[in-house]
Scaffold this motif. Structure first.
Motif, mmCIF file in Angstrom:
data_model
loop_
_atom_site.group_PDB
_atom_site.id
_atom_site.type_symbol
_atom_site.label_atom_id
_atom_site.label_comp_id
_atom_site.label_asym_id
_atom_site.label_seq_id
_atom_site.Cartn_x
_atom_site.Cartn_y
_atom_site.Cartn_z
ATOM 1 N N GLU A 54 -12.537 19.686 14.445
ATOM 2 C CA GLU A 54 -12.842 20.884 13.672
ATOM 3 C C GLU A 54 -14.108 20.631 12.862
ATOM 4 O OE1 GLU A 54 -10.567 24.329 11.106
ATOM 5 O OE2 GLU A 54 -9.586 22.403 11.465
ATOM 6 N N LEU A 55 -15.132 21.454 13.073
ATOM 7 C CA LEU A 55 -16.440 21.245 12.470
ATOM 8 C C LEU A 55 -16.791 22.388 11.533
ATOM 9 C CD1 LEU A 55 -18.415 20.366 15.736
ATOM 10 C CD2 LEU A 55 -17.368 18.734 14.152
ATOM 11 N N GLU A 56 -17.586 22.066 10.515
ATOM 12 C CA GLU A 56 -18.208 23.089 9.686
ATOM 13 C C GLU A 56 -19.681 22.733 9.576
ATOM 14 O OE1 GLU A 56 -17.958 25.229 5.282
ATOM 15 O OE2 GLU A 56 -16.273 24.049 6.042
ATOM 16 N N LEU A 57 -20.539 23.599 10.084
ATOM 17 C CA LEU A 57 -21.966 23.314 10.170
ATOM 18 C C LEU A 57 -22.754 24.452 9.539
ATOM 19 C CD1 LEU A 57 -21.894 22.387 13.953
ATOM 20 C CD2 LEU A 57 -21.884 20.752 12.068
ATOM 21 N N PHE A 58 -23.865 24.098 8.892
ATOM 22 C CA PHE A 58 -24.777 25.128 8.416
ATOM 23 C C PHE A 58 -25.546 25.679 9.608
ATOM 24 C CE2 PHE A 58 -24.128 22.935 4.358
ATOM 25 C CZ PHE A 58 -23.891 24.038 3.547
ATOM 26 N N PHE A 59 -25.546 27.002 9.720
ATOM 27 C CA PHE A 59 -26.111 27.632 10.904
ATOM 28 C C PHE A 59 -27.577 27.259 11.114
ATOM 29 C CE2 PHE A 59 -28.380 31.130 12.985
ATOM 30 C CZ PHE A 59 -27.745 31.086 14.205
ATOM 31 N N MET A 60 -28.376 27.256 10.063
ATOM 32 C CA MET A 60 -29.795 26.987 10.248
ATOM 33 C C MET A 60 -30.049 25.517 10.563
ATOM 34 S SD MET A 60 -30.753 29.943 10.326
ATOM 35 C CE MET A 60 -32.377 29.442 10.854
ATOM 36 N N ASP A 61 -29.150 24.599 10.164
ATOM 37 C CA ASP A 61 -29.256 23.210 10.622
ATOM 38 C C ASP A 61 -29.025 23.149 12.121
ATOM 39 O OD1 ASP A 61 -29.769 22.310 8.105
ATOM 40 O OD2 ASP A 61 -27.725 21.641 7.688
ATOM 41 N N LEU A 62 -28.072 23.957 12.574
ATOM 42 C CA LEU A 62 -27.722 23.980 13.986
ATOM 43 C C LEU A 62 -28.827 24.606 14.824
ATOM 44 C CD1 LEU A 62 -25.276 23.390 15.897
ATOM 45 C CD2 LEU A 62 -24.603 25.753 15.542
ATOM 46 N N ALA A 63 -29.457 25.638 14.305
ATOM 47 C CA ALA A 63 -30.388 26.429 15.111
ATOM 48 C C ALA A 63 -31.858 26.219 14.768
ATOM 49 C CB ALA A 63 -30.049 27.916 14.953
ATOM 50 N N TYR A 64 -32.167 25.347 13.800
ATOM 51 C CA TYR A 64 -33.545 25.258 13.323
ATOM 52 C C TYR A 64 -34.544 24.931 14.425
ATOM 53 C CZ TYR A 64 -37.672 23.865 10.715
ATOM 54 O OH TYR A 64 -38.952 23.759 10.266
ATOM 55 N N ILE B 62 -23.333 21.292 19.288
ATOM 56 C CA ILE B 62 -21.926 21.294 18.882
ATOM 57 C C ILE B 62 -21.201 20.102 19.510
ATOM 58 C CG2 ILE B 62 -19.729 22.537 19.082
ATOM 59 C CD1 ILE B 62 -21.380 25.153 18.905
ATOM 60 N N ILE B 63 -21.455 19.855 20.809
ATOM 61 C CA ILE B 63 -20.846 18.716 21.496
ATOM 62 C C ILE B 63 -21.226 17.404 20.812
ATOM 63 C CG2 ILE B 63 -20.825 17.395 23.666
ATOM 64 C CD1 ILE B 63 -19.239 20.012 23.744
ATOM 65 N N SER B 64 -22.478 17.307 20.357
ATOM 66 C CA SER B 64 -22.942 16.070 19.718
ATOM 67 C C SER B 64 -22.195 15.777 18.422
ATOM 68 C CB SER B 64 -24.449 16.149 19.436
ATOM 69 O OG SER B 64 -24.733 16.980 18.330
ATOM 70 N N GLU B 65 -21.614 16.799 17.808
ATOM 71 C CA GLU B 65 -20.892 16.623 16.541
ATOM 72 C C GLU B 65 -19.405 16.344 16.743
ATOM 73 O OE1 GLU B 65 -22.286 16.616 13.414
ATOM 74 O OE2 GLU B 65 -24.176 16.655 14.513
ATOM 75 N N LEU B 66 -18.902 16.506 17.979
ATOM 76 C CA LEU B 66 -17.478 16.285 18.241
ATOM 77 C C LEU B 66 -17.218 14.796 18.448
ATOM 78 C CD1 LEU B 66 -16.602 19.217 20.689
ATOM 79 C CD2 LEU B 66 -15.875 18.955 18.308
ATOM 80 N N TYR C 91 -11.321 18.333 23.436
ATOM 81 C CA TYR C 91 -11.790 17.295 22.514
ATOM 82 C C TYR C 91 -11.573 15.905 23.121
ATOM 83 C CZ TYR C 91 -12.006 14.384 18.312
ATOM 84 O OH TYR C 91 -12.309 13.411 17.407
ATOM 85 N N GLU C 92 -10.426 15.716 23.744
ATOM 86 C CA GLU C 92 -10.127 14.434 24.383
ATOM 87 C C GLU C 92 -11.069 14.176 25.553
ATOM 88 O OE1 GLU C 92 -8.396 10.841 25.502
ATOM 89 O OE2 GLU C 92 -8.351 11.963 23.621
ATOM 90 N N LEU C 93 -11.369 15.210 26.322
ATOM 91 C CA LEU C 93 -12.282 15.072 27.457
ATOM 92 C C LEU C 93 -13.666 14.628 26.984
ATOM 93 C CD1 LEU C 93 -12.626 17.450 30.471
ATOM 94 C CD2 LEU C 93 -14.667 16.897 29.169
ATOM 95 N N ILE C 94 -14.121 15.163 25.854
ATOM 96 C CA ILE C 94 -15.441 14.829 25.321
ATOM 97 C C ILE C 94 -15.472 13.428 24.724
ATOM 98 C CG2 ILE C 94 -17.159 15.425 23.542
ATOM 99 C CD1 ILE C 94 -17.140 17.353 25.863
#
Length: 344
Positions: A39-49, A30-34, A115-118
């Motif tokens: 605000e993110l929308e991710l497919f769960f199985m892409d995230l957890a595969y 999740i951090i890698s996508e910020l 978000y700013e910290l990241i």
């Protein structure tokens, strides 16, 4: 998913909630996508595969484990200090799981300060390969890996013992011998061993990695109180990574101009098409407040070339971080933008 994780160094010294190894892997993805959007929308199985296959879990078990992680993330709070300022805030405002068969999706929104910290890379940043991180075993090894990666070019990490224990989430009941046996020695062994991570070629993440506990010089005998810990390893070749990133992006832009008509290059962090403007997105600048005087800190959120009044110009979407208001700016060229915003 992004191949690289890149974030501001302050994140390394922020204790995470007490997460399992599975939860840490999901959280870091999740951090890698910020990067461009909080605000993110991710497919769960892409995230957890990767985790799903690695742990040999069923899809249902993986989904159930994510529900547990969701509760921890929504109650995840940050407390840290910089100079004379002290901060406390939640990290995520919203987490929504849309359980639609066969592709459940996740919507997650980071709180503005988190978000700013990241994404604020101006005071130094840490980067590493996501697959390398996920290949590691155990939550302590993963946390130590992140800490050491920040100091990859110096080969030396010195840290106060109490802060180290807090960042690593070491149980207070552990004695020094327990910490050596259960945490430090296994982590050192894995991080300094040769591994086949991506190819048949073996690689050592941290060569010659060792550690030394620092004891209070006022203590008596060999059993003095531990007040710090130091890690030593062979440093990676030192580079000006921010300058290198800018040069690489500029080089890519020139190659794209030469090869017009071919498939464009895509930025590895954002998934967006690379232009010579890309390197300036997320940079900060000072803007005079015409109403109250003084200067506001602002951030470049987006940059594009546009045609305005029959002229090619640079359009910028900016964020005033004092009042969180967005505004537009227009420049005749990159040189004009750098001069107007006093960017190096």
């Amino acid at each position: 998913m992004s191949d690289l994780i890149v974030y501001g160094n302050d994140f390394n010294f922020m204790p995470l909630p007490k997460l399992t190894e599975f939860e840490i892997d999901i959280f870091m993805q999740i951090i890698s996508e910020l990067n461009e959007n909080r605000e993110l929308e991710l497919f769960f199985m892409d995230l957890a595969y990767e985790i799903w296959t690695k742990k040999h879990q069923s899809a249902k078990e993986t989904l159930e484990n994510f529900y547990k992680l969701a509760d921890k993330l929504l109650s995840f709070k940050v407390k840290y200090s910089v100079k004379n300022k002290h901060y406390a805030f939640i990290c995520f405002e919203k987490l929504e799981l849309i359980d639609e068969d066969p592709d459940p999706r996740i919507k997650i929104k980071a709180q503005e300060d988190f978000y700013e910290l990241i994404t604020n890379l101006q005071m130094g940043f840490t980067k590493f390969e996501l697959k390398e991180f996920m290949s590691l075993s155990g939550k302590y090894t993963k946390t130590l890996y992140r800490l050491l990666k920040q100091f990859r070019n110096t080969g030396l990490l010195k840290i106060d013992w109490s802060e180290f224990c807090k960042i690593m989430n070491i149980p207070e009941s552990y004695k020094q011998a327990d910490i050596d046996k259960r945490i430090l020695n296994p982590a050192i062994k894995e991080l300094s061993a040769e591994q086949n991570l991506f190819t048949n070629e073996k690689k050592t993440i941290f060569k010659n990695l060792t550690y030394k506990k620092i004891k209070d010089p006022k203590g008596r005998g060999r059993g003095g109180k531990v007040i710090g810990i130091e890690f030593y390893f062979t440093p990676e070749p030192k580079r000006d990574e921010l300058k290198e990133m800018i040069e690489n992006l500029a080089r890519t832009e020139k190659e794209m101009e030469k090869n017009s008509g071919r498939e464009p290059k895509i930025h590895i962090l954002t998934g967006e098409e690379v232009t010579e403007l890309t390197a300036y997105i997320s940079r900060h600048f000072q803007l005079k407040n015409q109403e109250y005087g003084g200067y506001d800190t602002c951030k470049i959120k987006d940059l594009k070339y546009i045609d305005k009044d029959n002229k090619k110009m640079v359009w910028g979407l900016m964020l005033n971080q004092e009042n969180y208001k967005e505004f537009e700016m227009f420049f005749d060229s990159i040189a004009h933008m750098k001069n107007a915003l006093k960017l190096d």
